[in-house]
Scaffold this active site. Sequence first.
Site, PDB file in Angstrom:
ATOM      1  N   SER A  14       9.240   3.827  -7.822  1.00 51.05           N
ATOM      2  CA  SER A  14      10.676   4.127  -7.767  1.00 51.05           C
ATOM      3  C   SER A  14      11.303   4.058  -9.138  1.00 51.05           C
ATOM      4  O   SER A  14      12.376   4.612  -9.345  1.00 51.05           O
ATOM      5  CB  SER A  14      11.438   3.111  -6.918  1.00 51.05           C
ATOM      6  OG  SER A  14      10.710   2.613  -5.880  1.00 51.05           O
TER       7      SER A  14
ATOM      8  N   HIS B  87       7.677  10.374  -4.499  1.00 55.90           N
ATOM      9  CA  HIS B  87       8.501   9.200  -4.201  1.00 55.90           C
ATOM     10  C   HIS B  87       9.087   9.278  -2.793  1.00 55.90           C
ATOM     11  O   HIS B  87      10.054  10.001  -2.541  1.00 55.90           O
ATOM     12  CB  HIS B  87       9.619   9.082  -5.258  1.00 55.90           C
ATOM     13  CG  HIS B  87      10.457   7.865  -5.090  1.00 55.90           C
ATOM     14  ND1 HIS B  87      11.795   7.839  -5.379  1.00 55.90           N
ATOM     15  CD2 HIS B  87      10.143   6.616  -4.654  1.00 55.90           C
ATOM     16  CE1 HIS B  87      12.276   6.621  -5.125  1.00 55.90           C
ATOM     17  NE2 HIS B  87      11.291   5.879  -4.694  1.00 55.90           N
TER      18      HIS B  87
ATOM     19  N   ASN C 212      18.021   7.410  -6.956  1.00 54.98           N
ATOM     20  CA  ASN C 212      18.407   6.132  -7.562  1.00 54.98           C
ATOM     21  C   ASN C 212      19.268   6.321  -8.801  1.00 54.98           C
ATOM     22  O   ASN C 212      19.846   5.365  -9.315  1.00 54.98           O
ATOM     23  CB  ASN C 212      17.165   5.302  -7.893  1.00 54.98           C
ATOM     24  CG  ASN C 212      16.601   4.651  -6.644  1.00 54.98           C
ATOM     25  OD1 ASN C 212      17.321   4.436  -5.673  1.00 54.98           O
ATOM     26  ND2 ASN C 212      15.312   4.373  -6.659  1.00 54.98           N
TER      27      ASN C 212
ATOM     28  N   GLU D 127      10.885  12.741  -3.301  1.00 57.49           N
ATOM     29  CA  GLU D 127      11.108  13.292  -4.642  1.00 57.49           C
ATOM     30  C   GLU D 127       9.744  13.607  -5.253  1.00 57.49           C
ATOM     31  O   GLU D 127       8.865  12.746  -5.295  1.00 57.49           O
ATOM     32  CB  GLU D 127      11.857  12.277  -5.503  1.00 57.49           C
ATOM     33  CG  GLU D 127      13.292  12.073  -5.053  1.00 57.49           C
ATOM     34  CD  GLU D 127      14.018  10.990  -5.840  1.00 57.49           C
ATOM     35  OE1 GLU D 127      15.224  11.114  -6.018  1.00 57.49           O
ATOM     36  OE2 GLU D 127      13.360  10.013  -6.260  1.00 57.49           O
TER      37      GLU D 127
HETATM   38  N1  LIG Z   1       9.714  -0.926  -0.584  1.00 53.73           N
HETATM   39  C1  LIG Z   1      10.529   0.075  -0.899  1.00 53.73           C
HETATM   40  O1  LIG Z   1      11.677   0.167  -0.443  1.00 53.73           O
HETATM   41  C2  LIG Z   1      10.034   1.166  -1.800  1.00 53.73           C
HETATM   42  C3  LIG Z   1      10.648   2.422  -1.772  1.00 53.73           C
HETATM   43  C4  LIG Z   1      10.138   3.457  -2.568  1.00 53.73           C
HETATM   44  C5  LIG Z   1       9.080   3.197  -3.410  1.00 53.73           C
HETATM   45  N2  LIG Z   1       8.519   1.956  -3.450  1.00 53.73           N
HETATM   46  C6  LIG Z   1       7.384   1.751  -4.337  1.00 53.73           C
HETATM   47  O2  LIG Z   1       6.193   1.799  -3.559  1.00 53.73           O
HETATM   48  C7  LIG Z   1       5.211   0.915  -4.110  1.00 53.73           C
HETATM   49  C8  LIG Z   1       4.750  -0.058  -3.054  1.00 53.73           C
HETATM   50  O3  LIG Z   1       5.835  -0.772  -2.564  1.00 53.73           O
HETATM   51  P1  LIG Z   1       5.752  -1.625  -1.207  1.00 53.73           P
HETATM   52  O4  LIG Z   1       7.142  -2.059  -0.898  1.00 53.73           O
HETATM   53  O5  LIG Z   1       4.969  -0.893  -0.188  1.00 53.73           O
HETATM   54  O6  LIG Z   1       4.903  -2.892  -1.708  1.00 53.73           O
HETATM   55  P2  LIG Z   1       4.089  -3.939  -0.837  1.00 53.73           P
HETATM   56  O7  LIG Z   1       4.070  -5.189  -1.619  1.00 53.73           O
HETATM   57  O8  LIG Z   1       4.571  -3.973   0.568  1.00 53.73           O
HETATM   58  O9  LIG Z   1       2.601  -3.344  -0.809  1.00 53.73           O
HETATM   59  C9  LIG Z   1       1.811  -3.217  -1.931  1.00 53.73           C
HETATM   60  C10 LIG Z   1       0.348  -3.213  -1.490  1.00 53.73           C
HETATM   61  O10 LIG Z   1      -0.459  -2.848  -2.588  1.00 53.73           O
HETATM   62  C11 LIG Z   1      -1.599  -3.708  -2.635  1.00 53.73           C
HETATM   63  N3  LIG Z   1      -2.049  -3.740  -4.020  1.00 53.73           N
HETATM   64  C12 LIG Z   1      -1.476  -4.367  -5.066  1.00 53.73           C
HETATM   65  N4  LIG Z   1      -2.136  -4.081  -6.199  1.00 53.73           N
HETATM   66  C13 LIG Z   1      -3.167  -3.262  -5.860  1.00 53.73           C
HETATM   67  C14 LIG Z   1      -4.191  -2.583  -6.590  1.00 53.73           C
HETATM   68  N5  LIG Z   1      -4.304  -2.726  -7.902  1.00 53.73           N
HETATM   69  N6  LIG Z   1      -5.044  -1.803  -5.913  1.00 53.73           N
HETATM   70  C15 LIG Z   1      -4.945  -1.649  -4.576  1.00 53.73           C
HETATM   71  N7  LIG Z   1      -3.994  -2.257  -3.839  1.00 53.73           N
HETATM   72  C16 LIG Z   1      -3.105  -3.034  -4.474  1.00 53.73           C
HETATM   73  C17 LIG Z   1      -1.127  -5.030  -2.096  1.00 53.73           C
HETATM   74  O11 LIG Z   1      -2.191  -5.784  -1.585  1.00 53.73           O
HETATM   75  C18 LIG Z   1      -0.148  -4.573  -1.014  1.00 53.73           C
HETATM   76  O12 LIG Z   1      -0.778  -4.416   0.243  1.00 53.73           O
HETATM   77  C19 LIG Z   1       5.853   0.292  -5.336  1.00 53.73           C
HETATM   78  O13 LIG Z   1       5.535   1.065  -6.461  1.00 53.73           O
HETATM   79  C20 LIG Z   1       7.337   0.403  -5.022  1.00 53.73           C
HETATM   80  O14 LIG Z   1       8.157   0.420  -6.170  1.00 53.73           O
HETATM   81  C21 LIG Z   1       8.955   0.941  -2.658  1.00 53.73           C
END
Ligand SMILES: NC(=O)c1ccc[n+]([C@@H]2O[C@H](COP(=O)([O-])OP(=O)(O)OC[C@H]3O[C@@H](n4cnc5c(N)ncnc54)[C@H](O)[C@@H]3O)[C@@H](O)[C@H]2O)c1
Length: 508
Positions: free
Chosen positions: A122, A143, A191, A155
């Site tokens: 994001s 995204h 954003n 996106e």
């Molecule tokens: N949560 C939101 O609202 C949102 C919205 C849009 C984008 N994002 C983006 O999406 C991504 C994930 O966010 P999320 O909220 O799902 O996070 P989350 O913490 O729920 O999940 C992340 C997962 O990735 C795994 N992980 C971490 N490092 C790793 C690696 N090197 N290799 C493989 N697996 C790995 C973790 O074990 C975990 O299961 C981030 O980049 C975040 O910025 C999040």
Amino acid sequence: MTTQPLQRIGLVGTGAMGRGIAQVMAMAGLKVFLFDARPGAAATAREQLATIFAQQIEKARITPQDAAAAMLNLEVVDSLQALCDCQLVIEAIIEDLEAKQQLFRQLEEVLAPSAILASNTSSLSITAIASVCRHPERVAGLHFFNPVPRMRIVEVIDGLATSVGARLQELVRAIGYYPARAKDSPGFIVNHAGRAFGTEALRILSEGVAPAWRIDALLRDSAGFAMGPFELLDLIGLDVSVPVMESVYRQFYEEPRYRPHPVLRLMQAGGRLGRKSGQGFYLYDEPGDTRRPPQAVPHCSALPPVWIAADDEVGRLRLLDLLERLGAKVENGLRPSSSALCLVAPLGDDASEAALRHATDPSRTVAIDTLTALDSQRCLMLNPATREDMQHAAHALFSADGGTVTLIRDSCGFIVQRTLASIVNLACDIAQQGIASVADIDAAVRLGLGYPLGPLEWGDQLGPERLLQILERLHALTGDPRYRPSGWLRRRALLGLSLRQPENPMPA
Ligand SMILES: NC(=O)c1ccc[n+]([C@@H]2O[C@H](COP(=O)([O-])OP(=O)(O)OC[C@H]3O[C@@H](n4cnc5c(N)ncnc54)[C@H](O)[C@@H]3O)[C@@H](O)[C@H]2O)c1
């Protein structure tokens, strides 16, 4: 590079986002391979999806056949190597540049040269993530928004070298989502465009114009937002929203349009993060309704005659129409009589400035916002000299048909004017910077932020000339560069064009 449809998708990181992305892709008939660095996490994610599908079958949202097909499309793998046949790998791992770079380096070793690498980041730069890859042209942003199954917008971000954007757009369309294409830039579209709503509301609050709940009520009920800015900040939580606000502000080298407010840090320090901590801008001591009853209507035995002055013809006609419906006695003279309530309808000015400009007696002057329809919601603004009897008279008059009156203190551009003008101005600036097309800006904001209209479409409806006037007055009276009108808006307003009028194509 091959143009085969993308059908074998790798998903790395199966947390909240990865799981949601896997869900919609599997439901759309794509084969999804799930990998997570935490042992067992990918299998758990698949089990959670089975539970979600079962719930959806119960609610008759999907058929058992669709659910079974989607489950067959979801395969858990235990190494990155197992993704070697994927045509696209999407990462949704932690939001950390080095971790994402490291992952993409490893994936390049495993995947075919034609495979695409996409990041769900994001806030990180796609160009920076791609910079460690041997083939940055096959790296893009994809995204998705949370919760993925409900937010039907993605996106598609082009880094400086990206050449796979069109193929990703095609994929996004194929799963039934809207692909908004954007250049790699801080906050991308949603954003970035979303910065105006909260930051402007915080300025309004900090100026003492009205309490948070009244600002929320006005923006919901008069402007049409599903949720007020403070309700939204409380829902998201300051621990999530403040880093986004600060990151966009810093990445744009402290551009005043994105400036957050220091009260946010204070609230964080005090543990007032929003709903999750029991208190934010509202106190959630019981299952929470943030709404308050409207201000009590004062009794007024005899209403004074009304003299009006509006900054524009639309506003004047709106006001006259309403006054006629309310049965008010409207004076027609060039100057108000000595007993008249002086009603001014400024665009961008505060009530003090409007009183000065129309040479009305400030103690009898009340301002009314005519930017939006006055059907049932009326915002009245008082200057520091407004007499109480005149305030009561105006309040009683505009409540006479059961309409809701909201009283606020003096503010350049009321609450709705300055918020909507800031939102439209920011969207115009995004268009001016060529970050995305006007259609994609409107769609991304509508779908990603839930605004009732896209900001450029909204600006057209409100009137580009009126918005220009609001911003010019706000800028002149406050001296704050955050209100300087975008060139995109100014030119189209001056030329009488739609805000959705694109730039001329230029020869290469
Ligand atoms: N949560 C939101 O609202 C949102 C919205 C849009 C984008 N994002 C983006 O999406 C991504 C994930 O966010 P999320 O909220 O799902 O996070 P989350 O913490 O729920 O999940 C992340 C997962 O990735 C795994 N992980 C971490 N490092 C790793 C690696 N090197 N290799 C493989 N697996 C790995 C973790 O074990 C975990 O299961 C981030 O980049 C975040 O910025 C999040």
